[in-house]
Design an enzyme around this catalytic site. Structure first.
Site, PDB file in Angstrom:
ATOM      1  N   HIS A 188       0.860  -1.190   0.000  1.00  0.00           N
ATOM      2  CA  HIS A 188       0.000   0.000   0.000  1.00  0.00           C
ATOM      3  C   HIS A 188       0.894   1.237   0.000  1.00  0.00           C
ATOM      4  O   HIS A 188       1.963   1.216   0.589  1.00  0.00           O
ATOM      5  CB  HIS A 188      -0.876  -0.050   1.262  1.00  0.00           C
ATOM      6  CG  HIS A 188      -1.858   1.061   1.343  1.00  0.00           C
ATOM      7  ND1 HIS A 188      -1.516   2.331   1.733  1.00  0.00           N
ATOM      8  CD2 HIS A 188      -3.185   1.085   1.076  1.00  0.00           C
ATOM      9  CE1 HIS A 188      -2.601   3.094   1.698  1.00  0.00           C
ATOM     10  NE2 HIS A 188      -3.624   2.360   1.303  1.00  0.00           N
ATOM     11  N   ASP A 314     -11.393   1.755  -0.232  1.00  0.00           N
ATOM     12  CA  ASP A 314     -10.437   2.696   0.367  1.00  0.00           C
ATOM     13  C   ASP A 314     -11.110   3.562   1.437  1.00  0.00           C
ATOM     14  O   ASP A 314     -10.776   4.732   1.593  1.00  0.00           O
ATOM     15  CB  ASP A 314      -9.745   3.578  -0.683  1.00  0.00           C
ATOM     16  CG  ASP A 314      -8.295   3.873  -0.316  1.00  0.00           C
ATOM     17  OD1 ASP A 314      -7.833   3.425   0.748  1.00  0.00           O
ATOM     18  OD2 ASP A 314      -7.619   4.571  -1.100  1.00  0.00           O
TER      19      ASP A 314
HETATM   20 MN    MN Z   1      -5.751   2.905   0.932  1.00  0.00          MN
END
Ligand code: MN
Length: 351
Positions: A188, A314
């Site tokens: 990430h 997200d």
């Molecule tokens: Mn993220």
């Protein structure tokens, strides 16, 4: 008329969101202390100097939502029709922290905290392990604990660790643990390291808007081009944000990589067992976190195969229920949509 988004699979699939963030108080406090003392790198100063202290509506919402592993999150999931969330300690995890003992303590307590939330909501929450790449051997042990004792299904590494990348030999215990135990490695983004961030901050482009993808695609490409997947053919690498753009660039990357190898221009670029496409189609999985674009998702499916492309929201950084409606309406077959929202995640994470 806006159609209500329901959980429970009435569209023919469950929606599993695979890149969802949480934070702990002590993680945020430790990072903010570094920022305040002037000891954080520029990417952390930019990211948490903003999200940790700004009084704006957006950052207040995000701070409150990151810290919640209960009712607020479940209500948001219900509202957006998300059946299950795969959760990870938010960027940069503990990777900005200089004191390695402190960093390990924060990661390990975050793992315990997440495991408790997953036990409380086993139908909704799925955990990924937080590690401390500053200590690779400890991280390998924590991966084992995460999988065997806490029931976690993957690991999130927030890209570089003080400017170092997972293809460097000191991190081998982490890659080996992931490959040996079948733990998907989700890389990430975080802010680019000081050596790279350069003029991006002045332009306001170092964060999720652009710098994240530049740095994280660079990280992933390092794993591909230095033969990590020849060493560990079973290693699963997961990338968010449209696989950080790699599917779009793959033909140029592959052509120029081969040209670089043939000309022996770089010490580190050696012939690989396969072309770069092969690794994208056999080792890399891509999510559409922060990229609710049917065109980008279809490109990923074209290049990587529709069995390797997964849904992600997200949350809480990009919480837009209308994006779910748009993706429900994508012009792909019902079978492909079910893979995207549900079954690819089940297969990757062994749910
Ligand atoms: Mn993220």
């Amino acid at each position: 008329m806006t159609e209500e988004l329901k959980t429970g699979g009435q569209h023919g699939y469950l929606r599993i969101a695979t890149e969802e963030a949480f934070a702990t108080e002590e993680q945020i406090n430790a990072i903010l202390r570094l920022v305040k003392e002037g000891r954080a790198d520029k990417g952390t100063v930019s990211l948490w100097g903003f999200y940790g202290t700004s009084p704006s509506e957006r950052t207040t919402f995000i701070r409150e939502r990151l810290l919640d592993l209960g009712d607020l999150r479940l209500a948001a999931m219900d509202e957006a029709g998300i059946d299950k969330a795969v959760l990870a300690l938010t960027s940069p995890g503990v990777q900005s922290i200089h004191d390695v003992e402190e960093a390990k303590g924060i990661a390990s307590r975050a793992n315990d905290h997440l495991a408790t939330a997953c036990e409380r909501h086993p139908d909704r929450f799925i955990g990924m392990t937080a590690i401390c790449p500053q200590d690779p051997e400890w991280s390998a042990q924590e991966l084992k604990r995460g999988k065997e004792e806490l029931g976690f299904v993957g690991v999130q590494v927030n890209s570089h660790t003080h400017g170092h990348y997972l293809d460097e030999p000191q991190f081998d215990p982490i890659l080996r643990a992931c490959a040996d135990m079948g733990i998907p490695l989700y890389i990430h983004p975080q802010g680019p390291p000081d050596e790279m961030i350069g003029s991006m901050v002045d332009a306001g482009l170092e964060g999720a808007i652009f710098g994240f993808a530049m740095e994280t695609s660079f990280h992933a490409l390092r794993l591909l081009t230095t033969g990590v997947f020849d060493r560990y053919p079973s290693l699963d690498l997961v990338l968010g944000h449209g696989a950080e753009g790699l599917p779009f660039w793959i033909d140029r990357l592959n052509y120029m990589f081969n040209a670089g190898v043939r000309s022996q221009r770089y010490e580190r670029l050696k012939p690989l067992q396969h072309n770069l496409h092969h690794y994208l189609r056999n080792n890399v999985w891509g999510t559409n976190s922060g990229l609710p674009s049917p065109a980008s998702i279809k490109l990923m499916m074209d290049v990587m195969g529709e069995d390797r492309v997964l849904y992600a929201m997200d949350y809480p950084y990009q919480y837009v229920p209308d994006e779910v409606r748009m993706l429900d309406a994508m012009d792909i077959t019902d079978e492909t949509k079910r893979k995207f929202f549900q079954t690819n995640a089940e297969r990757l994470f062994n749910l």
